[in-house]
Design a protein around this motif. Structure first.
Motif, PDB file in Angstrom:
ATOM      1  N   ILE A  93       9.314  48.627 -21.911  1.00 18.73           N
ATOM      2  CA  ILE A  93       9.799  48.978 -23.293  1.00 18.73           C
ATOM      3  C   ILE A  93       9.093  49.591 -23.926  1.00 18.73           C
ATOM      4  O   ILE A  93       9.973  50.506 -24.979  1.00 18.73           O
ATOM      5  N   VAL A  94       7.528  50.085 -23.664  1.00 18.86           N
ATOM      6  CA  VAL A  94       6.580  51.165 -24.581  1.00 18.86           C
ATOM      7  C   VAL A  94       7.953  52.310 -24.740  1.00 18.86           C
ATOM      8  O   VAL A  94       8.101  53.077 -25.296  1.00 18.86           O
ATOM      9  N   THR A 120       8.208  62.302 -25.306  1.00 22.10           N
ATOM     10  CA  THR A 120       8.270  61.284 -24.394  1.00 22.10           C
ATOM     11  C   THR A 120       6.975  60.859 -23.804  1.00 22.10           C
ATOM     12  O   THR A 120       6.492  59.662 -24.046  1.00 22.10           O
ATOM     13  N   GLN A 173      10.953  52.728 -23.002  1.00 20.89           N
ATOM     14  CA  GLN A 173      12.173  53.321 -23.876  1.00 20.89           C
ATOM     15  C   GLN A 173      12.023  53.233 -25.107  1.00 20.89           C
ATOM     16  O   GLN A 173      12.882  54.622 -25.652  1.00 20.89           O
ATOM     17  N   GLN A 174      11.100  53.057 -25.496  1.00 24.60           N
ATOM     18  CA  GLN A 174      11.242  53.095 -27.776  1.00 24.60           C
ATOM     19  C   GLN A 174      10.758  54.294 -27.577  1.00 24.60           C
ATOM     20  O   GLN A 174      11.515  55.234 -28.393  1.00 24.60           O
ATOM     21  N   GLN A 215      11.740  57.387 -25.473  1.00 26.06           N
ATOM     22  CA  GLN A 215      12.472  58.281 -25.167  1.00 26.06           C
ATOM     23  C   GLN A 215      13.723  57.653 -26.265  1.00 26.06           C
ATOM     24  O   GLN A 215      14.280  58.991 -26.052  1.00 26.06           O
ATOM     25  N   ILE A 216      14.078  56.480 -27.098  1.00 26.78           N
ATOM     26  CA  ILE A 216      14.494  56.847 -27.800  1.00 26.78           C
ATOM     27  C   ILE A 216      14.205  57.841 -28.865  1.00 26.78           C
ATOM     28  O   ILE A 216      15.314  58.770 -29.538  1.00 26.78           O
ATOM     29  N   ILE A 217      12.915  58.034 -29.317  1.00 24.81           N
ATOM     30  CA  ILE A 217      12.741  58.747 -30.431  1.00 24.81           C
ATOM     31  C   ILE A 217      13.074  59.698 -30.398  1.00 24.81           C
ATOM     32  O   ILE A 217      12.478  61.261 -30.524  1.00 24.81           O
ATOM     33  N   ILE A 264       2.195  54.903 -28.678  1.00 30.79           N
ATOM     34  CA  ILE A 264       3.054  53.004 -29.270  1.00 30.79           C
ATOM     35  C   ILE A 264       2.246  52.954 -28.217  1.00 30.79           C
ATOM     36  O   ILE A 264       1.700  51.537 -28.612  1.00 30.79           O
ATOM     37  N   THR A 278      20.878  53.834 -30.644  1.00 31.10           N
ATOM     38  CA  THR A 278      19.670  53.027 -30.287  1.00 31.10           C
ATOM     39  C   THR A 278      20.851  52.883 -29.286  1.00 31.10           C
ATOM     40  O   THR A 278      22.485  52.989 -28.667  1.00 31.10           O
ATOM     41  N   HIS A 325       4.863  57.985 -26.138  1.00 28.42           N
ATOM     42  CA  HIS A 325       4.484  56.960 -25.541  1.00 28.42           C
ATOM     43  C   HIS A 325       3.525  56.117 -25.200  1.00 28.42           C
ATOM     44  O   HIS A 325       2.545  54.945 -25.491  1.00 28.42           O
TER      45      HIS A 325
END
Length: 514
Positions: free
Chosen positions: A465-466, A423, A468-469, A471-473, A430, A354, A427
């Motif tokens: 924030i959404v 992504t 970013q999360q 992209q991480i996944i 989420i 992360t 997106h």
């Protein structure tokens, strides 16, 4: 190259430095622009998907032009082809640095790939010719430093040049090395003997170019054009598949194809090119994903991102130098198995990352990854070429570079497309949870006020924030895909035979001359 005994090659050290320098230049340019892409994107007014053409246009052109290197070397002479490609590569590097628009950059990168395609196979075959077989493990370790460390150190050097000067210097840096390598080969490389009576296999080259170009266009354009919902992508897929099919048929049936089919009768070599393709998909794509991850998600400055990626090159150099000594003492297949497992472990570790991951974990992981890549590459060269007849050496080196370049192009395109598509999908998934019924957004707490979707500031912060999360996944999904690409390579080791060293000098003739 003139018929000179391998033990009596004059100026061997100078030739080695020049060939390794040429290899390093070509390999470096595959990834040196990675860290500078965000800066180039703004300067050239391009989107994120469009700017990746700076990478894939170079790789695709190099892949297409790698295949006929063996014929070109026999037709015009290895020395003269080597020098011509070095001069052309240096000039087109300067043109890339001076580009003022995205179309100019893509065209100049294509030309750079055309001239750079021959540098790696020519340098590899030159190194194998000037060193006797008992020193070939050491020679391939020295040569491999340029091939493998170039793409790995590229982001580090690119980050430093971009931060201290300008992104254009990632191309200008080739000028001094290009001049020195050209002068060294011009004065010290043994004279070659061209054969102007040879005829080129235009049909084979044409259908292979159509196949590679169609495949690459499909991968590059698929994400923007909704993949097979687009007539354009379907057409490119058909042309790519048809071109590859026709090339295989032509190679088997033609009298003198520019890639001799006898190459694939050698079991070690045939398994080696498949493994090289798999390694190519990881070599470039892993570093091209790493650079934006560090800058965009972990918020590292461009120079720091480059320095953090440097241990990957250190791991590769250490592994290659160690494997160069062990290759003649330990079964190379065991070394490669350890390298594959190390690479898989590093990719698995990256699925847990992360943006707040400790810096030491990043450094250790990518150092192990670099060591794994180095442990695969050098023994693979020894295994694949040890049983290959000497007259096919330049053709074999060209084919190895071809499969590595195709693998790199496919790897960059697939991982980039998957990252963008996943992504978007994540997106949306989420974002579907961001509703007035979500307790985190209810009440009068600081969280609900900062992320209040009813206010412009809150909506922007919430979307950030959404995204970013998501992209991480999406990055995690890419790393998982790389694991499933790498693991099957273990099965290829079962097809390879451990070679026996021979003191017989290799033949110098090109396949087309038989």
């Amino acid at each position: 190259m003139a018929s000179v005994s391998q033990d009596q090659v004059p100026h061997r050290l100078i030739i080695t430095l020049c060939t390794v320098g040429a290899t390093l230049m070509q390999a470096l340019d595959q990834t040196i622009a990675n860290v500078a892409l965000p800066y180039m994107q703004g300067s050239l007014s391009a989107t994120y998907d469009e700017i990746t053409w700076v990478l894939t246009s170079y790789i695709t052109a190099a892949a297409i032009m790698t295949a006929p290197v063996g014929w070109l070397a026999a037709r015009f002479g290895r020395k003269y082809l080597f020098i011509t490609c070095l001069v052309g590569f240096t000039i087109t590097s300067m043109m890339c640095g001076a580009a003022q628009s995205l179309p100019q950059m893509v065209v100049f990168r294509l030309l750079q790939g055309v001239f750079g395609a021959a540098l790696v196979p020519l340098s590899q075959s030159t190194m194998m010719d000037i060193y006797p077989i008992e020193q070939r493990g050491k020679a391939m370790a020295i040569w491999g430093v340029g091939v493998m460390v170039g793409p790995i150190l590229g982001p580090t050097l690119g980050g430093y040049l971009t931060e201290m000067y300008n992104w254009r210097f990632v191309f200008y840096i080739n000028l001094p090395f290009g001049i020195l390598a050209t002068l060294g080969l011009l004065f010290f490389m043994p004279r070659s003997h061209p054969n102007f009576n040879m005829r080129f296999d235009w049909i084979g080259f044409g259908v292979l170019s159509m196949g590679i170009g169609g495949l690459q266009m499909m991968l590059d354009r698929g994400q923007d054009q909704d993949w097979f919902g687009s007539t354009e992508v379907i057409t490119e897929a058909i042309l790519g598949g048809l071109g590859i099919y026709l090339f295989i048929v032509h190679m088997i049936t033609a009298k003198k194809p520019f890639i001799p089919p006898l190459l694939f009768k050698d079991r070690n070599f045939a398994a080696g090119v498949v493994m090289m393709f798999a390694a190519g998909t990881i070599l470039v794509s892993s570093s091209s994903l790493m650079a934006p991850w560090l800058q965009n998600l972990a918020n590292y400055p461009v120079e720091a991102a480059g320095l953090i990626m440097a241990p990957r090159g250190i791991g590769t150099m250490f592994a290659m130098m160690t494997c160069g000594r062990l290759a003649t003492k330990i079964d190379p297949r065991k070394i490669m198995a350890c390298g594959i497992l190390s690479l898989v472990w590093s990719l698995w570790e990256m699925t847990t990352w992360t943006p707040d991951v400790a810096q030491w974990r990043i450094i250790v992981t990518i150092m192990v990854q670099g060591a794994g890549i180095g442990s695969i590459f050098l023994p693979l060269q020894v295994l694949a070429f040890a049983t290959l007849p000497g007259q096919y050496r330049t053709d074999g080196a060209s084919l190895f570079s071809l499969f590595r370049n195709i693998g790199a192009a496919v790897g960059v395109s697939v991982t980039t497309s998957m990252l963008a598509r996943n992504t978007q999908v994540l997106h949306e998934q989420i974002g579907a949870l961001v509703t007035p019924f979500n307790r985190a957004l209810q009440g009068g707490g600081a969280v609900s006020r900062s992320w209040n979707p009813a206010s412009p500031h809150g909506a922007t912060a919430l979307d950030h924030i959404v995204n970013q999360q998501a992209q991480i996944i999406a990055y995690i999904d890419d790393y998982k895909m790389m694991i499933f690409t790498t693991l099957p390579s273990l099965l290829l080791l079962l097809l390879m035979r451990r070679p026996r060293l021979s003191s017989a000098a290799p033949a110098e003739a090109h396949a087309a001359l038989d």
